[in-house]
Design a protein around this motif. Structure first.
Motif, PDB file in Angstrom:
ATOM      1  N   SER A   8      37.770  26.726  31.023  1.00  0.00           N
ATOM      2  CA  SER A   8      39.358  25.666  31.002  1.00  0.00           C
ATOM      3  C   SER A   8      40.125  27.204  32.025  1.00  0.00           C
ATOM      4  O   SER A   8      39.289  27.782  32.017  1.00  0.00           O
ATOM      5  CB  SER A   8      39.681  25.526  30.128  1.00  0.00           C
ATOM      6  N   SER A  68      36.885  34.548  35.129  1.00  0.00           N
ATOM      7  CA  SER A  68      37.040  35.600  36.643  1.00  0.00           C
ATOM      8  C   SER A  68      36.886  37.114  36.038  1.00  0.00           C
ATOM      9  O   SER A  68      36.681  38.017  36.610  1.00  0.00           O
ATOM     10  CB  SER A  68      38.989  35.533  37.086  1.00  0.00           C
ATOM     11  N   THR A  69      37.622  37.342  34.865  1.00  0.00           N
ATOM     12  CA  THR A  69      38.111  38.357  34.034  1.00  0.00           C
ATOM     13  C   THR A  69      36.231  39.207  33.415  1.00  0.00           C
ATOM     14  O   THR A  69      36.182  40.114  34.070  1.00  0.00           O
ATOM     15  CB  THR A  69      38.508  39.032  32.990  1.00  0.00           C
ATOM     16  N   HIS A 109      34.746  25.195  39.127  1.00  0.00           N
ATOM     17  CA  HIS A 109      34.738  23.428  38.671  1.00  0.00           C
ATOM     18  C   HIS A 109      34.520  22.443  39.614  1.00  0.00           C
ATOM     19  O   HIS A 109      34.687  20.987  38.920  1.00  0.00           O
ATOM     20  CB  HIS A 109      36.503  22.916  39.214  1.00  0.00           C
ATOM     21  N   SER A 136      40.806  30.824  30.836  1.00  0.00           N
ATOM     22  CA  SER A 136      39.472  31.247  29.504  1.00  0.00           C
ATOM     23  C   SER A 136      39.244  32.846  29.577  1.00  0.00           C
ATOM     24  O   SER A 136      38.227  33.132  28.816  1.00  0.00           O
ATOM     25  CB  SER A 136      38.536  30.249  29.460  1.00  0.00           C
ATOM     26  N   GLY A 137      38.904  33.574  30.445  1.00  0.00           N
ATOM     27  CA  GLY A 137      38.570  34.626  31.181  1.00  0.00           C
ATOM     28  C   GLY A 137      37.517  33.896  31.618  1.00  0.00           C
ATOM     29  O   GLY A 137      36.418  35.519  32.103  1.00  0.00           O
TER      30      GLY A 137
HETATM   31  N1  LIG Z   1      45.179  42.193  35.761  1.00  0.00           N
HETATM   32  C1  LIG Z   1      45.947  41.030  34.496  1.00  0.00           C
HETATM   33  N2  LIG Z   1      46.442  41.646  33.483  1.00  0.00           N
HETATM   34  C2  LIG Z   1      46.933  41.174  32.592  1.00  0.00           C
HETATM   35  N3  LIG Z   1      46.776  40.555  32.322  1.00  0.00           N
HETATM   36  C3  LIG Z   1      45.663  39.705  32.789  1.00  0.00           C
HETATM   37  C4  LIG Z   1      45.250  40.202  33.882  1.00  0.00           C
HETATM   38  N4  LIG Z   1      44.619  39.260  34.501  1.00  0.00           N
HETATM   39  C5  LIG Z   1      43.801  38.230  33.766  1.00  0.00           C
HETATM   40  N5  LIG Z   1      44.811  38.265  33.075  1.00  0.00           N
HETATM   41  C6  LIG Z   1      44.566  37.219  31.827  1.00  0.00           C
HETATM   42  O1  LIG Z   1      44.038  37.054  31.466  1.00  0.00           O
HETATM   43  C7  LIG Z   1      43.807  35.841  31.145  1.00  0.00           C
HETATM   44  C8  LIG Z   1      41.834  35.311  31.205  1.00  0.00           C
HETATM   45  O2  LIG Z   1      42.465  35.574  32.748  1.00  0.00           O
HETATM   46  P1  LIG Z   1      41.797  34.900  34.118  1.00  0.00           P
HETATM   47  O3  LIG Z   1      41.662  35.273  35.377  1.00  0.00           O
HETATM   48  O4  LIG Z   1      39.382  35.963  33.382  1.00  0.00           O
HETATM   49  O5  LIG Z   1      41.202  32.984  34.195  1.00  0.00           O
HETATM   50  P2  LIG Z   1      39.888  32.450  34.670  1.00  0.00           P
HETATM   51  O6  LIG Z   1      39.383  32.003  33.526  1.00  0.00           O
HETATM   52  O7  LIG Z   1      40.217  32.793  35.712  1.00  0.00           O
HETATM   53  O8  LIG Z   1      41.257  31.364  35.018  1.00  0.00           O
HETATM   54  P3  LIG Z   1      41.563  30.003  36.752  1.00  0.00           P
HETATM   55  O9  LIG Z   1      40.295  29.081  36.005  1.00  0.00           O
HETATM   56  O10 LIG Z   1      42.638  29.782  36.059  1.00  0.00           O
HETATM   57  O11 LIG Z   1      40.752  31.652  36.717  1.00  0.00           O
HETATM   58  C9  LIG Z   1      44.770  34.988  31.444  1.00  0.00           C
HETATM   59  O12 LIG Z   1      45.178  34.995  29.988  1.00  0.00           O
HETATM   60  C10 LIG Z   1      45.359  35.912  32.588  1.00  0.00           C
HETATM   61  O13 LIG Z   1      46.531  35.586  32.316  1.00  0.00           O
END
Ligand SMILES: Nc1ncnc2c1ncn2[C@@H]1O[C@H](COP(=O)(O)OP(=O)(O)OP(=O)(O)O)[C@@H](O)[C@H]1O
Ligand SMILES: Nc1ncnc2c1ncn2[C@@H]1O[C@H](COP(=O)(O)OP(=O)(O)OP(=O)(O)O)[C@@H](O)[C@H]1O
Ligand SMILES: [Mg+2]
Ligand SMILES: [Mg+2]
Lengths: 213, 261, 262, 221, 262
Positions: free
Chosen positions: C45, C51-52, C211, C48-49
């Motif tokens: 969802s 993209s990170t 997705h 969840s991280g």
């Molecule tokens: N540069 C940043 N600084 C602070 N917090 C961040 C940063 N980048 C991401 N986050 C936080 O890290 C968490 C995971 O982010 P991420 O972008 O990896 O989620 P995601 O799974 O890709 O979500 P989405 O489906 O919305 O893209 C989120 O709570 C986001 O707010």
């Protein structure tokens, strides 16, 4: 006004033109370098640059030109007056340009530079090939504006003996006791020079549309 | 730098002006005027080279006092303030101050007529600093000094005199003569508005030998008659009653000019 | 360097990866092995991280702990703990190609130059060579006739196809996709998915966040579910979509009504 | 007597120069601001008959050095029988000149103004004037404040050119002192100090406006 | 003026409406009658002219031919053919309230002031009166506690709810909605639809463009299908969704899998 007056005016216009051009070139480059250094946020250097920008922006050019010209010998420098004039103009315009470049940096899309890094570009190549070409286009309106202010402010360097366009009008009216005609001609010449810059800016505006995604 | 150093390096650098007719001005791109001719004489006279730099008046004396140049070969009026820093060679022209009026203005013929009229004068000039003399003259007769407007340079003041913003302009004897001669139908010479005044070349106080050398040069011009010739040519008169000695102190100047309070 | 023989070497190998933003742990001890030629899909969802994790793989995000190897070479840090100098880092990064949700084409370059820019200025390819390769790739994504257009004149789907060609031009060991279709109008999604499907058929190694469940099911060799920075489930797509082990995944799949594979 | 002592004795001249610079600057930037907003409003109407001459006027102002504009107004107009007072023609020239610049800055920002907001206003029955003053202008001003700040600094420096038309302000005071006593360095250090003080004050004010507008979410528009 | 007695008067009455952009005919001879209290939904594929039709109703787009009456008063042109002066046009426009896909809140005003702005400066309501009315409306859309927030701090769903309150504050005869939920994340769609549903229950007259078929089915009194600027089908929702007359609509409904009403 006779033929020799016209000749003097054109010569003055040439002086204004080349001194401004050199100062603009220096100012644009140095401004970029300062903006880059400020990005690094080196503790004391950063404060010094902020101070420099703030003071240099506020200092009238006449003041700066005289100051440089008169205090150079005290510092053991043997400055030619053209050099002193260019130095004064550059010191002034660099401060403004540094701010223009800096805001271009700050507004540059982080995503685009990430896309560049992701293809394996080093920060330097990213800067040179991806950021700079776009920053030039987006900053050009600001830079051109500043260039036109530099040209308009350049009469100040006459105070150290550089015979620019405005000084020529003084010289002519000192003999004819009629200040108005040469001023009118000078005005037209200034408008022609700056008009070219404004036209350049229009060109850039058209390019800029492409960047607006 | 003093004479010794000048001779050692083989040249002297003098500063001149570019918009103070008839002392120094530019015509057709060349330096002209009394001091331009004198410069040629000096080149013949001196056994070292003479280098000339042309500066606007605003920074000129400051540059000389800062040692940028060895002396100023200009039409500089003598004043108290300048005597703090400069000695002057013996005067070569009078700098008595005169009013200039419009040629068609009949209301001004005497000093009294200047009362309460608007006057233009150059900012920061000796003429401005000697305005109190005129004020005293006017007050002695029950009049008063009118509004004073300061100009960056004289051509603008003359333009405003011609278009009626000013009633009269104060300038020193020589430029007044030149102006009136070149535009007799517009401007006319009015009454004198100060005591005696002098024009000569300022030499920095720390160059006494250069002062002596230039005094000798002036003597030389007097003896061979060139000075009188040039004065006639450029000023229209030869000012025979000027002091013969260099001016080195305020007291000396005040005594000569009859300025003592 | 810990190189094994090439045929068995993992394209991407992630060990004990952890990453926090401020005080929030966004990735916790993630382990992932992507074999050469494999397609791995990461789902989970929002926040969840996902993209990170993807951004850590090519070091756009610096992990706090753990190691990442790409084609056997460690990225970001040398084995002995020295941080990698930028030039060397750039070289390892070039082994990955990344496609972003927002396309991120460079607007001052036309389509062809977007694709040739990195090969010429990073790999030092000659202009002719780079353009030949670029044309082949534009052919593959169906964008040859737009080669002289500038990005602002393209539709979203066209932009994303160019972005894919741009990433492929560096001949990466592994392609990373971060929600490549989520910024697209529904009508344009298909054309991009078709291109990605072709790539998987050609044997490219890919790691993808998406997705589009039906699509994930159709192309993946391995599906990974991320929840609050933890990998809570991983399986082949059949197992994952039909018999999820955890309640969390079951609920997630219910919300993302998953049609059977096309 | 040292150079600094001379300046101290003449402090009254500096102070009155400083005050008149402040007065000229204050009045003329208020004027310029009003003119800039007025020009923007006139440019809003899409009538070409009006917008083309206005654009030409704005560009002409941007190409002409301020000094020459002031000169023409003060020394040029008398030859056609109009004689302006030095002070008012100085303030007027500054206001018109920088008003044109303000208008250009506003216009640039107007081009990127989100059209949706205008539509929403129209849909709510706003007339052109109300829409301009309540919705457009406040946002444009807040968004252009860094550029306006720069322009204010240029305007401040242009006040120094008014010496040429006999307005006695700060630079006039310094010129006068430095050519009487030829101590330009010291006189101008004092002047730089004064100008700097004004522009630092301005920078601080603009930064405060920035905080205020960040709080109101202008940066996310 | 052609006024009938109020109870029977149509809230919106569109006759022979046509509109072209350049050479493309976007609307062709459209006829539509919306009775007071009725909810009319316009559907159709992208580019079929839905937005243009809606924008013609409040004269944001000037039609080429045809007439539009709102609550009996003609908009844009006087009956005798004179164009309406802007002030008068603004008055008639104020009889409609419009909600846009992109919210278009005014970012320099907080939530409360966004809602009171038009009543005070267009209708000349007193500040107190306007604020009282605004608070009642914010209550209705569930945004009272955000009254002092600025738009940039709101989520998309919250923004759209404020935009609805803002449009209602002018006490319009008819509310126009142009895809009010299509710019929203899936999770936020529900809260906005709930508000619109409440309005329909309260008897507001509404014309709405939407892609949410289930919702359209639940709230509409009349469904209109637009195709290339022509109304090719109109019916009550039951008939429309269960037994469409044309193939075109049947196909369209298949692509927009329509669940039965909630
Ligand atoms: N540069 C940043 N600084 C602070 N917090 C961040 C940063 N980048 C991401 N986050 C936080 O890290 C968490 C995971 O982010 P991420 O972008 O990896 O989620 P995601 O799974 O890709 O979500 P989405 O489906 O919305 O893209 C989120 O709570 C986001 O707010
Ligand atoms: N201002 C305009 N100038 C030129 N063409 C326009 C303009 N506005 C709309 N069009 C064209 O008119 C047609 C109908 O547009 P409209 O926005 O009404 O469609 P729509 O049904 O609302 O589509 P969507 O579902 O994508 O919003 C489209 O082909 C569009 O390109
Ligand atoms: Mg993500
Ligand atoms: Mg639409």
């Amino acid at each position: 006004m006779n033929a020799s007056a016209w000749h003097m005016l054109l010569e003055g216009a040439w002086t204004t033109l080349w001194i401004s051009a050199v100062s603009i070139a220096i100012g644009v480059m140095a401004g970029l370098v300062i903006a880059l250094i400020r990005l690094a946020r080196i503790p004391i250097v950063d404060q010094l640059l902020v101070l420099y920008i703030s003071v240099a922006r506020a200092t009238p050019l006449v003041t700066l030109a005289l100051f440089i010209f008169l205090s150079a010998p005290d510092l053991g420098l043997d400055l030619n007056r053209s050099v002193a004039g260019i130095l004064a103009l550059s010191l002034n315009t660099t401060a403004f340009n540094a701010e223009i470049w800096r805001s271009a940096f700050r507004n540059f899309s982080r995503e685009q530079s990430e896309a560049a890094m992701a293809t394996g570009m080093t920060p330097w190549i990213t800067f040179r090939r991806i950021m700079l070409p776009q920053m030039v286009i987006t900053s050009l309106p600001g830079l051109v504006n500043e260039m036109s202010f530099l040209i308009k402010g350049s009469p100040a360097i006459a105070v150290i003996g550089i015979v620019d366009l405005t000084r020529v009008t003084n010289r002519i009216s000192a003999v004819t006791y009629e200040p108005l005609p040469p001023i009118l001609v000078a005005g037209a010449l200034y408008m022609a020079i700056i008009g070219c810059l404004v036209w350049l800016q229009r060109l850039a505006e058209r390019r800029a549309n492409r960047l607006a995604t | 730098a003093d004479l010794e150093e000048i001779q050692e390096r083989g040249y002297m650098e003098v500063a001149t002006e570019d918009n103070y007719a008839p002392f120094n001005f530019i015509e057709g791109g060349d330096a002209k005027g009394f001091n331009a001719d004198v410069l040629e004489e000096l080149r013949d006279y001196a056994d070292f080279e003479i280098r000339q730099e042309i500066l606007p008046w605003t920074g000129l004396l400051a540059a000389v006092s800062n040692d940028q140049y060895d002396m100023a070969l200009t039409g500089a009026s003598v004043s108290d303030e300048r005597l703090r820093v400069f000695n002057y060679t013996p005067p070569y022209a009078s700098a008595q101050h005169f009013a200039i009026k419009r040629a068609d203005d009949d209301s001004i013929s005497d000093v009294d007529d200047l009362s309460d009229k608007t006057v233009g004068v150059q900012a920061g000039s000796v003429l401005l600093s000697r305005l109190p003399e005129l004020e005293t003259m006017l007050e002695d007769d029950g009049g008063e000094l009118g509004e004073v407007v300061q100009y960056e340079s004289y051509p603008e003041a003359f333009a405003d005199l011609a278009n009626g913003r000013l009633d009269y302009v104060i300038d020193s004897a020589v430029p007044v003569n030149t102006l009136v001669a070149s535009k007799p139908d517009v401007f006319a010479k009015g009454p004198a508005v100060s005591g005696a005044g002098y024009v000569s070349w300022p030499v920095p106080k720390d160059s006494p030998e250069l002062l002596e050398y230039m005094t000798g040069f002036l003597e030389h011009l007097k003896e061979n008659g060139r000075l009188a010739e040039l004065q006639e040519k450029w000023f229209g008169e030869s000012f025979p009653n000027l002091p013969e000695k260099p001016l080195k102190s305020v007291e000396q100047f005040h005594e000569l000019a009859g300025l003592d309070d | 360097m810990s190189e094994a023989n090439t045929s068995e070497m993992a394209a991407v190998s992630i060990r004990h990866l952890s990453k926090s933003f401020d005080d929030v742990e966004v990735l916790r001890d993630v382990e992932l092995e992507v074999k050469t030629g494999e397609v791995v899909t990461i789902i989970g969802s929002s926040g969840s991280g996902k993209s990170t994790l993807l951004r850590c793989i090519n070091w756009l995000e610096k992990p706090d702990r753990g190691s990442i190897h790409i084609a056997g070479q460690r990225i970001g840090i040398h084995e002995d703990g020295r941080p990698m100098p930028v030039r060397e880092l750039a070289k390892v990064r070039a082994k990955t190609g990344m496609v972003f949700q927002g396309f991120n084409l460079w607007p001052h370059l036309n389509v062809l130059h977007n694709v040739t820019e990195a090969p010429i200025h990073v790999q030092g390819a000659s202009k002719r060579e780079a353009e030949e390769r670029a044309m082949a790739l534009l052919e593959k994504v169906g964008m040859v006739d737009k080669r002289d257009s500038y990005p602002n004149t393209l539709s979203g789907g066209q932009k994303q196809r160019v972005a894919i060609a741009r990433a492929l031009a560096m001949q990466p060991e592994v392609m990373l996709f971060d929600e490549p279709t989520s910024a697209l109008d529904p009508e344009l999604v298909g054309e991009v998915l078709a291109v990605i499907k072709d790539l998987s058929a050609e044997g490219y190694t890919m790691v993808m966040v998406t997705h589009e469940m039906a699509f994930a099911r159709a192309v993946s060799d391995q599906v990974v579910f991320l929840e609050k920075g933890l990998i809570i489930e991983r399986a082949d797509p059949e197992t994952f979509f039909t018999t999820p082990k955890t309640d969390r995944v079951r609920k997630f799949l219910e919300n993302h009504d998953t049609p059977s594979p096309a | 007597m040292s150079n600094w002592e001379i300046l101290w004795d003449e402090r009254a001249q500096f102070w009155s120069g400083f005050l008149s610079t402040l007065e000229i600057f204050g009045l003329s930037i208020v004027g310029a601001f009003v003119i800039g907003c007025g020009l923007l409003y006139l440019l809003e109407g899409s009538r070409k008959r009006l917008t083309i001459p206005l654009r030409i006027f704005i560009d002409a102002m941007r190409m002409l050095p301020f000094l020459i504009l002031a000169y023409l107004l003060y020394y040029g107009l008398p030859s056609v029988g109009i004689r302006l007072d030095a002070w008012w023609s100085g303030v007027g020239a500054l206001a018109v000149y920088h008003g044109a610049y303000f208008a250009e800055i506003f216009r640039g920002n107007r081009l990127t103004f989100p059209p949706g907001q205008i539509e929403a206003a129209k849909a709510h029955g706003f007339t052109k004037g109300k829409m301009f003053f309540r919705l457009l202008l406040p946002q444009i001003i807040m968004q252009t404040r860094p550029l306006l700040g720069n322009q204010l600094i240029y305007a401040l420096k242009d006040t120094a050119f008014l010496v040429i038309i006999t307005v006695s302000e700060l630079t006039a005071a310094a010129n006068s002192l430095s050519s009487t006593y030829f101590i330009p360095t010291e006189a101008f250090i004092v002047v730089i100090g004064f100008y700097w003080a004004i522009s630092v004050t301005m920078e601080i004010i603009i930064k405060q406006c920035g905080r205020f507008s960040a709080k109101r979410g202008f940066d996310n528009v």
